[in-house]
Design a protein around this motif. Structure first.
Motif, mmCIF file in Angstrom:
data_model
loop_
_atom_site.group_PDB
_atom_site.id
_atom_site.type_symbol
_atom_site.label_atom_id
_atom_site.label_comp_id
_atom_site.label_asym_id
_atom_site.label_seq_id
_atom_site.Cartn_x
_atom_site.Cartn_y
_atom_site.Cartn_z
ATOM 1 N N LEU B 59 0.817 -1.213 0.000
ATOM 2 C CA LEU B 59 0.000 0.000 0.000
ATOM 3 C C LEU B 59 0.848 1.260 0.000
ATOM 4 O O LEU B 59 0.423 2.297 -0.484
ATOM 5 C CB LEU B 59 -0.902 0.008 1.239
ATOM 6 C CG LEU B 59 -2.156 -0.818 1.113
ATOM 7 C CD1 LEU B 59 -2.890 -0.815 2.432
ATOM 8 C CD2 LEU B 59 -3.036 -0.251 0.027
ATOM 9 N N TYR B 62 1.375 2.985 -3.219
ATOM 10 C CA TYR B 62 0.247 3.806 -3.663
ATOM 11 C C TYR B 62 0.308 5.181 -3.031
ATOM 12 O O TYR B 62 0.100 6.192 -3.686
ATOM 13 C CB TYR B 62 -1.070 3.138 -3.272
ATOM 14 C CG TYR B 62 -1.486 2.055 -4.208
ATOM 15 C CD1 TYR B 62 -2.044 2.386 -5.438
ATOM 16 C CD2 TYR B 62 -1.330 0.722 -3.880
ATOM 17 C CE1 TYR B 62 -2.435 1.388 -6.296
ATOM 18 C CE2 TYR B 62 -1.708 -0.272 -4.742
ATOM 19 C CZ TYR B 62 -2.267 0.062 -5.960
ATOM 20 O OH TYR B 62 -2.643 -0.901 -6.812
ATOM 21 N N ILE B 66 0.501 8.599 -4.983
ATOM 22 C CA ILE B 66 -0.526 9.641 -4.898
ATOM 23 C C ILE B 66 0.108 10.987 -4.610
ATOM 24 O O ILE B 66 -0.147 11.981 -5.288
ATOM 25 C CB ILE B 66 -1.531 9.299 -3.773
ATOM 26 C CG1 ILE B 66 -2.386 8.125 -4.166
ATOM 27 C CG2 ILE B 66 -2.420 10.487 -3.473
ATOM 28 C CD1 ILE B 66 -3.198 7.577 -3.010
ATOM 29 N N ILE B 69 1.956 12.320 -7.624
ATOM 30 C CA ILE B 69 1.078 12.859 -8.670
ATOM 31 C C ILE B 69 0.611 14.251 -8.301
ATOM 32 O O ILE B 69 0.662 15.186 -9.102
ATOM 33 C CB ILE B 69 -0.140 11.941 -8.867
ATOM 34 C CG1 ILE B 69 0.264 10.624 -9.469
ATOM 35 C CG2 ILE B 69 -1.147 12.607 -9.783
ATOM 36 C CD1 ILE B 69 -0.884 9.639 -9.544
ATOM 37 N N LEU B 70 0.171 14.368 -7.057
ATOM 38 C CA LEU B 70 -0.388 15.642 -6.625
ATOM 39 C C LEU B 70 0.616 16.767 -6.805
ATOM 40 O O LEU B 70 0.372 17.742 -7.524
ATOM 41 C CB LEU B 70 -0.797 15.560 -5.159
ATOM 42 C CG LEU B 70 -2.225 15.146 -4.902
ATOM 43 C CD1 LEU B 70 -2.488 15.126 -3.415
ATOM 44 C CD2 LEU B 70 -3.167 16.111 -5.590
ATOM 45 N N GLU B 74 0.687 19.883 -9.523
ATOM 46 C CA GLU B 74 0.528 21.268 -9.092
ATOM 47 C C GLU B 74 1.697 22.098 -9.602
ATOM 48 O O GLU B 74 1.522 23.266 -9.949
ATOM 49 C CB GLU B 74 0.436 21.365 -7.570
ATOM 50 C CG GLU B 74 -0.677 20.544 -6.918
ATOM 51 C CD GLU B 74 -2.072 20.894 -7.403
ATOM 52 O OE1 GLU B 74 -2.234 21.957 -8.018
ATOM 53 O OE2 GLU B 74 -2.977 20.061 -7.193
ATOM 54 N N LEU B 102 0.126 27.654 -0.186
ATOM 55 C CA LEU B 102 -0.887 26.637 0.100
ATOM 56 C C LEU B 102 -0.308 25.235 -0.081
ATOM 57 O O LEU B 102 -0.537 24.338 0.729
ATOM 58 C CB LEU B 102 -2.094 26.817 -0.815
ATOM 59 C CG LEU B 102 -3.020 27.975 -0.500
ATOM 60 C CD1 LEU B 102 -4.190 27.981 -1.465
ATOM 61 C CD2 LEU B 102 -3.548 27.873 0.912
ATOM 62 N N ILE B 105 1.739 24.371 2.820
ATOM 63 C CA ILE B 105 0.954 23.952 3.985
ATOM 64 C C ILE B 105 0.534 22.499 3.837
ATOM 65 O O ILE B 105 0.628 21.692 4.769
ATOM 66 C CB ILE B 105 -0.276 24.874 4.146
ATOM 67 C CG1 ILE B 105 0.190 26.247 4.617
ATOM 68 C CG2 ILE B 105 -1.254 24.294 5.144
ATOM 69 C CD1 ILE B 105 -0.858 27.308 4.534
ATOM 70 N N LEU B 108 3.522 20.444 4.584
ATOM 71 C CA LEU B 108 3.744 20.404 6.030
ATOM 72 C C LEU B 108 2.812 19.386 6.681
ATOM 73 O O LEU B 108 3.220 18.585 7.532
ATOM 74 C CB LEU B 108 3.463 21.781 6.620
ATOM 75 C CG LEU B 108 4.641 22.728 6.735
ATOM 76 C CD1 LEU B 108 4.173 24.049 7.312
ATOM 77 C CD2 LEU B 108 5.689 22.091 7.650
ATOM 78 N N TYR B 109 1.561 19.467 6.242
ATOM 79 C CA TYR B 109 0.548 18.593 6.833
ATOM 80 C C TYR B 109 0.927 17.134 6.640
ATOM 81 O O TYR B 109 0.928 16.346 7.578
ATOM 82 C CB TYR B 109 -0.818 18.893 6.218
ATOM 83 C CG TYR B 109 -1.867 17.894 6.606
ATOM 84 C CD1 TYR B 109 -2.410 17.911 7.883
ATOM 85 C CD2 TYR B 109 -2.284 16.916 5.722
ATOM 86 C CE1 TYR B 109 -3.349 16.985 8.263
ATOM 87 C CE2 TYR B 109 -3.220 15.988 6.079
ATOM 88 C CZ TYR B 109 -3.764 16.026 7.360
ATOM 89 O OH TYR B 109 -4.682 15.097 7.724
ATOM 90 N N CYS B 112 3.952 16.205 8.776
ATOM 91 C CA CYS B 112 3.615 16.015 10.190
ATOM 92 C C CYS B 112 2.786 14.765 10.388
ATOM 93 O O CYS B 112 2.847 14.104 11.431
ATOM 94 C CB CYS B 112 2.847 17.215 10.723
ATOM 95 S SG CYS B 112 3.799 18.713 10.735
ATOM 96 N N LYS B 113 1.982 14.440 9.414
ATOM 97 C CA LYS B 113 1.103 13.281 9.532
ATOM 98 C C LYS B 113 1.911 11.989 9.415
ATOM 99 O O LYS B 113 1.421 10.911 9.718
ATOM 100 C CB LYS B 113 0.054 13.350 8.417
ATOM 101 C CG LYS B 113 -1.179 12.539 8.652
ATOM 102 C CD LYS B 113 -2.107 13.212 9.628
ATOM 103 C CE LYS B 113 -3.245 12.263 9.990
ATOM 104 N NZ LYS B 113 -4.039 12.757 11.103
#
Lengths: 657, 119, 481, 101
Positions: B59, B62, B66, B69-70, B74, B102, B105, B108-109, B112-113
């Motif tokens: 997993l 994946y 993801i 890609i994002l 962007e 943005l 951020i 960062l998220y 941190c996750k």
């Protein structure tokens, strides 16, 4: 001074009380619930007092407030509006006063009932609906109130719905009232059709025009429109005010709790029919036929229904028959165009009849819910306060001077006596005999209950005793106006002009104004009128009635057995209540039943049930199941349906193109 | 004028759907269907199937894909921005800074996750 | 001009980042609701400011600041505020009230606000995707519950198909006119309204399909019941109210602000969709036993009624549609609010029968639910009746009496399932969940929640109040268009 | 000569294929995601073709937005898919039918 806020407050306070007691009842508990309901009702009462004060002493002009247009569809406007004039203020006063006292009384009477809060909620709701009825400025709102009080009456008659007789009584009230409502609705529909509006003002403005219209039926018979409308409206009034032959529901309604009988089935709701006739006086005054119908039906009821009261043994039912008889008096007064006298009798009747019912309730409490007067007797010494107040109420009911009933009833009988309309003489005789009958059954009840020797098992431990103060206080408070109301207000209320105090509110046929002028000119002040009683026929009829009751039931009860065979024709007829019930049961109910059985088997079962109602319901359920199956849960299928629909839409468009 | 040019497309859409649907429907309608156990079991050189044909990926691949890609897409916005940087005023410049902010951020998220850690 | 959106964005970012450390759902929800309050304030201030200074209603071809935008934004914000407030306990209790949950809801609100103001296809598309994607993720927020994920996948795939169709339609319209901004596009379309090409018709139909999907109108409704049932209740409420308003905003923008001149193309189609929706929604709801699923079919039917007004394509018809939308939203909000209050740890309300005897335990909640059901069914004097009445009257005025009668007949069919709920809550007896635990009945309060209870009562009360005094609201709706 | 209509035809065909792919695919959820991407690409082709034909940059800008959104969409889609896979250890579309009726 602006009357509107008071009127609005008077309307909203009982509604709020009802909602609070009904929905918050469990949360609030019993005490807080009744305190809230009574407090809010007291607010409404204060508002009514203010309004009455403004109308009575300050001669405030009537207020016709077009509040709010709720719904408009072509010519039908459903509005919320208020008409605060002398008539509605008088009615508001009566409704809130009696309701307030009955609320207080119920604290004691319903003390042990598990559905205590529900009871208060219903009563406040009733008050709200009744206030809506009397303050409406259009017939739709009146109809809303009319149905509202009917509904609450149904709920309250069936308050002890586990008792089969109560449930049946509630049904009966509901169904009989539907007959009346049918007439009322037809009348309103005719009004809407011809006037194009349902507000009082345009209706009354067009009253003269309506009076000239004719409706032509199939074979060229023409009927005066105004007579048709008025008689239809009167059918509605007959249902609500328990006039013959639509009176059969009122005795059954006595299955409800006694405070309800006092509030709804004696003082307020049942007088809504009288109110309707008086309110619609500009229409009724255009139709001598309708007036005669009102007069004759009212007077007949006044005598015949009173007679039934003679053979009843249930304390509440006797008073119920007396109510019907008194409503007959009011209707007769309205028929004779003595509208002020009708309303005056309505008010004084509300006081003393509520007093009698509440007194009866007190007796019932003391007798542990025994209602048969044959098993009472000698209660005078056990229930002194009830005894005295009941006596006052009885005197007012039989119209002994100077009790309030005397002035109103005397005015009615005199007016009917003079009235130069068709049926006037007949009505006069009925009412005169009615005075005798009233006295007879009232004092029969009174003597059998309070005098003589006790006919119940005296249990030394549990002697009947006076009820708590919340029960007897309303009795005392009601006894005061029962004595004084007539003597204080009769002159200003009735004998100032042919229309009386109601003035511009009512409209009297010009042909009848003369006789009304004669009628009021015979009045020379309250005290002379009181003293004159001894020269008048009704008084002696009353005295004769009382004496008869005294002799037959107290002095020489043996005379009864000697002269009145229990199975003679008259008492059999009376006991059968003229056969209305059995007629209804055997002809109407059974006829309708067999007819409906016929329809049931042919029309319903075959056509409607299998075909339309159940059939359509069945089809729809089938459709629903089928639709359910369409929702297969497979994603590919969903996408397929979407894409297919898209393609079909495109294809249809290409096809059109 | 466009209408005439476009009419073939309608035909193509119809054809495309038709090509897709007709063989499927034909197969569904015409082909005899008499399944039995032997037919339905996967064929693996005569042996019983050892495992499914589609071996699952980890997993985490994946997840990384993801995220890649994002951020990759962007940043595609940067190219036209960079080309036309001279023509657009400072508003354009700061807009892109805002956009990158943005993205930052978001970065960062996910950091941190713990989305960037393999274990 | 972008202050409301800016506030929402900022709040979303703050919540996202603080949510990493902070686990207090109540605090996060409070923050979100506070930001929504600020947004409401900002919306109103900007509106009054621009109104006072007569500012243009259009900003650089991209952004509307007109009445429609204002009303839609305000409605979305207020509804979102209610939805968040009602769901606080539920999200906490279901353990989904993390920072991501609230950040996603705020992103969804952001997307909806953008949609409400969009004056350009790009802006509209971005806003639409922003709120759609956020809601896809929200549906899957209970990541251990299988049906939630299933619902999310279904929603996602069907939604992607719908966006694809919408985009395809946009591209066709763009190709035919060369315009992507609404105002010039509408002018161009007005010029060629009579001689439109197949290209444009195709584009209009594709766009219509995309919007119909978002509204959940038959036959593009297949996702609605599954997603309503599978999603957590608070997210379902989100989809049923705010997302519907946003979808209505898209509908208004596209059909009224862009495609109005091409009414002859889409009006018959919308008629068809409307009637089909009413039929499907009202009949299929009868066979349902799951409350959320029943509400889903009810919403399908309601969107049908809405489209029945929309297909008339006049100013007053759109106003009535807006009025209907508001009545639907308040009704649904009220109904779900009661159910949200009743989610007890041991006794989830899933099935309609779980509500048995609610009246005996919580008469107030039962009454509020009764108001909601009556309003949704269209019983006078509640708001729902008024809304239906307005639509029927509008149809009769426009000589579409056949549609009016059909709609009313199907309303009677629909009344059945609403009344069934009333029957269950008022006339059925309480049934203990488990004989061993006689104290726990299915309709049990999740917790004492004064705020949420007041909110529910407020919603129910407004149904009654606005039903009796609808004139102001109606007037307001009339002034929007 | 390759003109506008050719491009449009190609995009229409790709679009149809992607829709058919969505409908017909019963086995693999990943394929669904690919079909969605394909659909968006078809739309992008359309936009580019129109933009070239009309000599406008707007259509091309729209394509950028579509790409970005497509990326976000597939990210969300994959994330949801991963959740599903963790529970069921399968990406079979047919298993998605707990919700129905």
């Amino acid at each position: 001074m602006n009357l509107l806020p008071f009127a609005l407050l008077a309307l909203s306070a009982p509604l709020l009380g009802s909602l609070l007691a009904g929905f918050g009842g469990r949360l609030l508990g019993r005490c807080a619930s009744h305190c809230l309901a009574i407090g809010l009702l007291a607010v409404a009462w204060m508002c009514s007092v203010t309004l009455l004060y403004q109308m009575w002493y300050q001669h405030a002009p009537a207020l016709d407030w077009m509040g709010y247009n709720w719904l408009t569809s072509a010519s039908l406007h459903i509005d919320f509006g208020l008409l605060i004039d002398r008539l509605s203020v008088a009615m508001m006063m009566i409704v809130t006063s009696i309701s307030l006292l009955v609320h207080i009384y119920s604290i004691g009477y319903m003390h042990d009932d598990p559905a205590y809060q529900r009871f208060f909620s219903y009563m406040s709701l009733f008050t709200f609906a009744m206030l809506i009825l009397v303050t409406a400025n259009n017939v739709i709102q009146l109809f809303f109130g009319w149905e509202g009080v009917g509904l609450v009456s149904y709920l309250l008659i069936g308050f002890w719905f586990k008792k089969p007789s109560a449930a049946l009584g509630a049904y009966k009230a509901f169904i009989v009232n539907r007959v009346g409502d049918f007439g009322l609705l037809l009348g309103l529909a005719l009004l809407l059709y011809y006037v194009g509006s349902l507000n009082y003002q345009p209706i009354f403005a067009k009253a003269a025009w309506i009076a000239q219209q004719h409706i032509i039926f199939l074979h060229g018979h023409s009927v005066r429109l105004v007579s048709l409308i008025c008689i239809l409206l009167f059918i509605g009034a007959m249902g609500k005010s328990a006039q013959m032959p639509l009176h059969v529901w009122l005795p059954e309604s006595m299955e409800g709790p006694t405070p309800i009988s006092a509030l709804i089935h004696a003082a307020t709701m049942v007088t809504a029919g009288v109110y309707l006739v008086v309110r619609m006086s500009p229409l009724f005054s255009g139709s001598p036929v309708a007036l005669s119908v009102v007069l004759v039906v009212g007077a007949t009821g006044a005598l015949l229904l009173g007679l039934i009261g003679l053979v009843q043994n249930d304390i509440k039912r006797i008073i119920a028959y007396s109510t019907m008889s008194q409503l007959g008096y009011m209707m007769a007064a309205a028929g004779a165009s003595a509208f002020s006298a009708a309303i005056f009798h309505l008010i004084s009747h509300a006081f003393f009849k509520a007093l009698l019912f509440l007194g009866a309730g007190s007796v019932i409490l003391a007798m542990h819910h025994q209602q048969d007067i044959r098993k009472m007797g000698g209660l005078r010494s056990y229930l002194p306060i009830t005894y005295i107040t009941f006596l006052i109420g009885s005197c007012a009911l039989v119209a002994l001077p100077p009790f309030s009933g005397y002035y109103s009833k005397d005015a009615i009988i005199e007016a009917v006596h003079l009235a130069p309309i068709w049926g006037g003489h007949y009505a006069y005789i009925c009412l005169l005999l009615g005075a005798f009958v009233t006295a007879l059954y009232t004092f029969r009840l009174f003597f059998l209950t309070f005098h003589g020797s006790p006919r119940f098992d005296i249990d030394k431990e549990h002697l009947p005793h006076e009820s708590p103060w919340v029960v007897w206080l309303p009795l005392v408070l009601l006894a005061v106006p029962s004595v004084l109301f007539g003597i204080v207000h009769v002159q200003e209320f009735i004998y100032t002009s042919p229309e009386g105090w109601l003035g511009q509110v009512v409209y009297v046929m010009p042909a009848l104004r003369n006789y009304l002028s004669d009628w009021i000119s015979e009045f020379h002040g309250v005290f002379i009128a009181t003293a004159q009683a001894v020269f008048e026929l009704p008084f002696w009829f009353t005295i004769a009635g009382i004496m008869t009751a005294w002799i037959l039931y107290l002095v020489k009860p043996s005379l009864r057995a000697k002269y009145i065979k229990p199975d003679n024709l008259i008492s059999r007829i009376l006991r059968a209540k003229y056969g209305f019930d059995s007629f209804n049961d055997s002809i109407i109910v059974r006829g309708v039943q067999s007819l409906s059985r016929l329809f049931y088997h042919i029309g319903d079962m075959r056509l409607l049930d299998e075909g339309i109602v159940n059939g359509s319901a069945h089809r729809i359920k089938q459709l629903a199941q089928w639709m359910r199956c369409l929702q297969t849960g497979y994603l590919s299928y969903y996408l397929f349906v979407m894409a297919l629909a898209w393609v079909i839409l495109l294809a249809t468009w290409v096809g059109w193109f | 004028m466009l209408l005439k040019e476009y009419l073939p497309i309608v035909v193509f859409i119809a054809l495309g759907i038709g090509f897709g649907l007709v063989p499927l429907l034909a197969g569904f309608l015409i082909a005899p269907s008499r399944p039995n156990k032997a037919k339905e079991s996967p064929y693996e050189c005569g042996f019983e199937a050892i495992e499914t044909g589609r071996a699952p990926f980890d997993l985490r691949f994946y997840l990384v894909a993801i995220l890649f890609i994002l951020f990759d897409l962007e940043t595609a916005f940067l190219f036209p921005w960079a080309v036309s940087l001279r023509k657009i005023s400072s508003l354009g410049f700061f807009s892109m800074l805002f956009f990158l902010g943005l993205l930052l951020i978001g970065f960062l998220y996910e950091w941190c996750k713990g989305a960037l850690e393999w274990e | 001009m972008w202050i409301p959106e800016g506030i929402v964005l900022l709040a979303a970012i703050i919540i996202l980042l603080t949510g990493l450390r902070l686990k207090n759902a109540k605090l996060l929800a409070g923050l979100a609701r506070f930001s929504l309050l600020l947004t409401m304030l900002a919306t109103i201030l900007i509106k009054t400011y621009s109104w006072k200074h007569h500012l243009d209603t259009l900003i650089s071809e991209l952004w509307f600041m007109d009445h429609i935008a204002f009303v839609m934004k305000l409605t979305i914000e207020i509804t979102a505020w209610f939805v968040l407030g009602l769901g606080v306990h539920y999200t906490q209790h279901e353990d989904i009230g993390s920072g991501e949950y609230y950040a996603l809801t705020l992103f969804a609100v952001l997307g909806m606000l953008i949609v409400a103001s969009a004056a350009h296809f790009m802006v509209l598309f971005v806003g639409l995707e922003l709120f759609s994607l956020a809601i896809y993720a929200l549906v899957a927020s209970q990541c251990h519950i299988s049906i939630g994920i299933e619902a999310a996948i279904k929603y996602f795939v069907t939604g992607a198909l719908a966006s694809g169709l919408l985009l395809y339609g946009i591209s066709l319209i763009y190709g035919a006119t060369g315009q992507l901004a609404f105002v010039p596009l509408m002018q161009d379309l007005g010029v060629i309204a009579n001689g439109h090409s197949l290209l444009i018709s195709f584009g209009v139909i594709c766009i219509l399909v995309g919007v119909a999907f978002k509204l959940g109108v038959a036959p593009f409704h297949m996702w609605v019941p599954d997603i309503y049932e599978g999603a957590p209740l608070s997210v379902m409420l989100w989809i049923a109210t705010t997302a519907k308003i946003a979808a209505f905003a898209i509908l208004v923008r596209l059909l009224w602000n862009v495609l109005a001149p091409l009414g002859s193309i889409w009006q018959p189609l919308v008629q068809f969709l409307a009637l089909l929706s009413i039929l499907v929604g009202n009949t299929a709801a009868i066979a349902q036993s799951n409350f959320q699923r029943m509400l889903a079919y009810s919403s399908i039917a309601h969107m049908g009624y809405l489209l029945l007004a929309v297909q008339l394509n006049t100013e007053s018809a759109w106003s009535v549609a807006l009025f209907y939308m508001l009545s639907y939203v308040i009704g649904t909000l009220t109904a779900v609010a009661v159910i949200l209050l009743l989610q007890h740890k041991h006794a989830h309300i899933k099935q309609i029968n779980d509500l048995c005897g609610l009246h005996q335990r919580h008469p107030w909640l039962a009454f509020i639910l009764l108001l909601a059901m009556f309003s949704l069914a269209g019983v006078p004097p509640l708001l729902g009746f008024m809304a239906k009445w307005q639509i029927v009257q509008m149809l009769i005025e426009q000589q579409q009496i056949g549609y009016a009668i059909t709609a009313m007949l199907l309303t009677i069919v629909g009344a059945y399932y609403y009344l069934r709920i009333i029957k269950v809550i008022y006339f059925d007896d309480l049934q203990p969940l488990d004989p061993a635990k006689p104290n726990i009945y299915p309709p049990a309060l999740l917790a004492v929640q004064p705020t949420a209870s007041i909110m529910a009562a407020l919603c129910g009360g407004s149904l009654l109040f606005l039903g009796i005094f609808p004139a102001q609201l109606l007037q307001f709706c009339l002034q929007v268009f | 000569m390759i003109g506008l209509s050719h491009y449009l035809s190609v995009s229409a065909i790709i679009f149809s294929i992607s829709i058919l792919g969505l409908m017909i695919n019963h086995r693999n959820l990943i394929t669904l995601l690919m079909c969605i991407e394909l659909m968006l690409l078809a739309v992008s082709t359309n936009f580019i073709a129109f933009a070239r034909y009309l000599h406008q940059p707007a259509g091309e800008v729209f394509v950028f937005l579509i790409l970005a959104v497509a990326a976000a969409e597939s990210a969300i889609g994959l994330a949801i898919l991963v959740l599903w896979f963790r529970q069921h250890h399968s990406v079979d579309v047919e298993q998605l039918n707990r919700l129905k009726g």
